[in-house]
Write a protein that holds these residues in place. Sequence first.
Motif, PDB file in Angstrom:
ATOM      1  N   ARG A   1       0.829  -1.208   0.000  1.00  0.00           N
ATOM      2  CA  ARG A   1       0.000   0.000   0.000  1.00  0.00           C
ATOM      3  C   ARG A   1       0.860   1.254   0.000  1.00  0.00           C
ATOM      4  N   GLY A   2       1.990   1.225   0.724  1.00  0.00           N
ATOM      5  CA  GLY A   2       2.907   2.367   0.708  1.00  0.00           C
ATOM      6  C   GLY A   2       3.512   2.582  -0.665  1.00  0.00           C
ATOM      7  N   LEU A   3       3.828   1.488  -1.353  1.00  0.00           N
ATOM      8  CA  LEU A   3       4.378   1.579  -2.709  1.00  0.00           C
ATOM      9  C   LEU A   3       3.362   2.200  -3.659  1.00  0.00           C
ATOM     10  N   ARG A   4       2.128   1.727  -3.613  1.00  0.00           N
ATOM     11  CA  ARG A   4       1.088   2.283  -4.496  1.00  0.00           C
ATOM     12  C   ARG A   4       0.921   3.782  -4.265  1.00  0.00           C
ATOM     13  N   ARG A   5       0.867   4.177  -3.012  1.00  0.00           N
ATOM     14  CA  ARG A   5       0.655   5.589  -2.685  1.00  0.00           C
ATOM     15  C   ARG A   5       1.808   6.452  -3.203  1.00  0.00           C
ATOM     16  N   THR A   6       3.020   5.949  -3.065  1.00  0.00           N
ATOM     17  CA  THR A   6       4.188   6.721  -3.491  1.00  0.00           C
ATOM     18  C   THR A   6       4.212   6.898  -4.998  1.00  0.00           C
ATOM     19  N   LEU A   7       3.975   5.833  -5.731  1.00  0.00           N
ATOM     20  CA  LEU A   7       3.978   5.919  -7.192  1.00  0.00           C
ATOM     21  C   LEU A   7       2.892   6.858  -7.696  1.00  0.00           C
ATOM     22  N   ALA A   8       1.789   6.925  -6.980  1.00  0.00           N
ATOM     23  CA  ALA A   8       0.676   7.780  -7.409  1.00  0.00           C
ATOM     24  C   ALA A   8       0.889   9.241  -7.050  1.00  0.00           C
ATOM     25  N   ASP A   9       1.511   9.519  -5.888  1.00  0.00           N
ATOM     26  CA  ASP A   9       1.489  10.883  -5.365  1.00  0.00           C
ATOM     27  C   ASP A   9       2.841  11.504  -5.030  1.00  0.00           C
ATOM     28  N   HIS A  10       3.908  10.707  -4.874  1.00  0.00           N
ATOM     29  CA  HIS A  10       5.105  11.251  -4.242  1.00  0.00           C
ATOM     30  C   HIS A  10       6.384  11.058  -5.051  1.00  0.00           C
ATOM     31  N   THR A  11       6.284  11.156  -6.355  1.00  0.00           N
ATOM     32  CA  THR A  11       7.480  11.091  -7.196  1.00  0.00           C
ATOM     33  C   THR A  11       7.982  12.507  -7.486  1.00  0.00           C
ATOM     34  N   TYR A  12       9.233  12.610  -7.933  1.00  0.00           N
ATOM     35  CA  TYR A  12       9.770  13.922  -8.324  1.00  0.00           C
ATOM     36  C   TYR A  12       9.015  14.480  -9.530  1.00  0.00           C
ATOM     37  N   HIS A  13       8.494  13.610 -10.347  1.00  0.00           N
ATOM     38  CA  HIS A  13       7.674  14.053 -11.478  1.00  0.00           C
ATOM     39  C   HIS A  13       6.492  14.888 -10.952  1.00  0.00           C
ATOM     40  N   LYS A  14       5.821  14.356  -9.933  1.00  0.00           N
ATOM     41  CA  LYS A  14       4.693  15.070  -9.341  1.00  0.00           C
ATOM     42  C   LYS A  14       5.146  16.370  -8.678  1.00  0.00           C
ATOM     43  N   ARG A  15       6.293  16.327  -8.006  1.00  0.00           N
ATOM     44  CA  ARG A  15       6.762  17.518  -7.307  1.00  0.00           C
ATOM     45  C   ARG A  15       7.092  18.654  -8.277  1.00  0.00           C
ATOM     46  N   ILE A  16       7.726  18.333  -9.388  1.00  0.00           N
ATOM     47  CA  ILE A  16       8.081  19.370 -10.360  1.00  0.00           C
ATOM     48  C   ILE A  16       6.829  19.936 -11.016  1.00  0.00           C
ATOM     49  N   GLN A  17       5.818  19.103 -11.227  1.00  0.00           N
ATOM     50  CA  GLN A  17       4.559  19.633 -11.744  1.00  0.00           C
ATOM     51  C   GLN A  17       3.972  20.661 -10.776  1.00  0.00           C
ATOM     52  N   SER A  18       4.030  20.349  -9.481  1.00  0.00           N
ATOM     53  CA  SER A  18       3.525  21.289  -8.470  1.00  0.00           C
ATOM     54  C   SER A  18       4.364  22.563  -8.440  1.00  0.00           C
ATOM     55  N   LEU A  19       5.680  22.400  -8.550  1.00  0.00           N
ATOM     56  CA  LEU A  19       6.573  23.563  -8.513  1.00  0.00           C
ATOM     57  C   LEU A  19       6.291  24.516  -9.678  1.00  0.00           C
ATOM     58  N   LEU A  20       6.197  23.978 -10.864  1.00  0.00           N
ATOM     59  CA  LEU A  20       5.960  24.827 -12.044  1.00  0.00           C
ATOM     60  C   LEU A  20       4.586  25.479 -11.974  1.00  0.00           C
ATOM     61  N   SER A  21       3.603  24.756 -11.453  1.00  0.00           N
ATOM     62  CA  SER A  21       2.265  25.323 -11.323  1.00  0.00           C
ATOM     63  C   SER A  21       2.255  26.464 -10.323  1.00  0.00           C
ATOM     64  N   SER A  22       3.082  26.366  -9.280  1.00  0.00           N
ATOM     65  CA  SER A  22       3.143  27.440  -8.291  1.00  0.00           C
ATOM     66  C   SER A  22       3.852  28.677  -8.836  1.00  0.00           C
ATOM     67  N   VAL A  23       4.938  28.462  -9.585  1.00  0.00           N
ATOM     68  CA  VAL A  23       5.700  29.583 -10.132  1.00  0.00           C
ATOM     69  C   VAL A  23       4.890  30.305 -11.195  1.00  0.00           C
ATOM     70  N   PHE A  24       4.276  29.533 -12.072  1.00  0.00           N
ATOM     71  CA  PHE A  24       3.510  30.118 -13.186  1.00  0.00           C
ATOM     72  C   PHE A  24       2.020  29.938 -12.929  1.00  0.00           C
ATOM     73  N   ALA A  25       1.572  30.397 -11.771  1.00  0.00           N
ATOM     74  CA  ALA A  25       0.201  30.158 -11.328  1.00  0.00           C
ATOM     75  C   ALA A  25      -0.836  30.758 -12.284  1.00  0.00           C
ATOM     76  N   ASP A  26      -0.485  31.834 -12.975  1.00  0.00           N
ATOM     77  CA  ASP A  26      -1.442  32.516 -13.854  1.00  0.00           C
ATOM     78  C   ASP A  26      -1.375  32.003 -15.287  1.00  0.00           C
ATOM     79  N   GLU A  27      -0.569  30.974 -15.504  1.00  0.00           N
ATOM     80  CA  GLU A  27      -0.428  30.445 -16.848  1.00  0.00           C
ATOM     81  C   GLU A  27      -0.813  28.969 -16.857  1.00  0.00           C
ATOM     82  N   THR A  28      -0.965  28.408 -18.040  1.00  0.00           N
ATOM     83  CA  THR A  28      -1.297  26.987 -18.171  1.00  0.00           C
ATOM     84  C   THR A  28      -0.224  26.325 -19.044  1.00  0.00           C
ATOM     85  N   PRO A  29       0.061  25.055 -18.769  1.00  0.00           N
ATOM     86  CA  PRO A  29       1.083  24.368 -19.581  1.00  0.00           C
ATOM     87  C   PRO A  29       0.596  24.130 -21.008  1.00  0.00           C
TER      88      PRO A  29
END
Length: 399
Positions: free
Chosen positions: A371-399
Motif C-alpha cells: 500500500r505504501g508503494l502504491r501511494r508513493t507511485l501515485a502521489d510522491h514522485t519527483y515528477h509530481k513535485r516538479i509539476q507542483s513547482l511549475l504550477s506554483s511559479v507560473f500560477a497565472d499560466e497553463t502548460p
Amino acid sequence: MKRSLKRQVRRRLPVRKTRRSPVPAGSPAAVTTSAVALEEKRAAGFRLGFDYGYSWGRSNSVLIQAPPQVTNVWDIRVLFVMSGKGVPYSPIDQAVYEALQANARECIAVSPFGPILELVDQMRPELVLVLEGMELPVQVVDALRMRGVRTAVWFTDDPYYVDVTEKIAVHYDDVFTLELNCVPFYQSIGCPRVHYLPLGANPGVFRPQPVETTYRRDVSFIGSAYWNRVSFVSRILPALESCNSMISGWWWERLPAFTRLGPRIQSGVWLTPEETAKFYYGSRIVLNVHRAYDDESYNCNVRKIPALSVNPRTFEIAASGAFQMTDERSDLLNYYKPGEEVVTFASPEDCMEKIRHYLNHEDERREIALRGLRRTLADHTYHKRIQSLLSSVFADETP
C-alpha cells in the motif's frame, strides 16, 4: 536409630550417572539425524525463498498496474542550477533534472560554479531554478533578476540550516521549502512568495527489484549517526542483536556498543542510491529515524524551529517496496496513513515491540509495504513535485 542409620547409608551411596553413547559416524542413526537436519534447512530455505519470491511478484504487479505519469509539458525554458555539493545531494540533483526535462520544453543543468550568466544570456530561460542554493553567490541571483529572469530556490535541509538560508532566501522571487514550519519563517523575513514542497522519490532508482542474499536483512537502518540516532539505537540493541540486522552510514563509531554489534554495523560507509535501494527492498523492516531539529552539534538553527515534515528517505523507502517503520512527525499524515501504508513508533520500547511483531507477521507486513508503494507511485514522485513547482511559479499560466 535404625532409621537414622539407613538415611546416612543412603547419603553415602555413590550416584550412578548414565552416559548416552555417542552415535558413531556413518551409523544408520547418524545418517538419519543428518538427513533430518538437512531437510529442516531445506524447508527453511524454501519458505524464505517463497516469501521473497511472492513479495517480489506482488510488488512487480503494483509497478505494472501503476498509472502512467501524466505529463503536460510547459512551453518554457528552464536553467537548473544543481546543488554542487556532491554526495548525498547528487542523486536529488539528478532526479530533479530528469523531472524538469520531462515537464519543460527545454532544460539545461549547470553547476553553481559554472558560467550561469553567460548561459542565461544565450538561453533566455523563463525560469532559473536553484537546488539548495548554498554554493551559488547571491550576487549572481541578483544579476539574474536584473535581467528580468524569474528565479526560484528549493531548500532541501530545512529547518536545520535556516541561519544560512535566511540570508539567501530574500534574493529569490519564489522560495520552496520541504519543511512546513519554515513557510511562516521565510514570510516573516520578507520573502513574498513562499511554497511548501517536500522532496520525493525517484522510482527509476528506488523501486522493488530481485536482490541477492547479501542484501537481505531482518532490520536495517541507513543514515548518519546524529546524536539522537545514536541514543535511539543504543536503546533498541536487544532487538537488533536478536535478528539479522544492519546499520550503515557515517560516524557510527561513536555508538557506545559499536564493537558489540560487530559485522552488523558499517561506519564511514555511504552507500550509493542503487545499493541503498537494494538493501531497502531486501530488508523485512526498514527503520527511519529523523534527525533532531535542536542538535547544536550540527545544526544552524538558533531559533530552534521545530521540524514537522518528513525527510526524503520516507518516500524512498516506500518507493522501494519496503516495509517502513518511522518515528512520528505530524506532517506524515498528509502523505501516508499510519498503520496502513507505513508504521510509526512513539519510543524505542514501542519500536522494539513492533519489530518483534512484524517479523512474525509476514502477510501483514507485506500488505502495508504494498500500500505504501502504491501511494508513493501515485502521489510522491519527483515528477509530481516538479509539476507542483511549475504550477506554483507560473500560477497565472497553463502548460
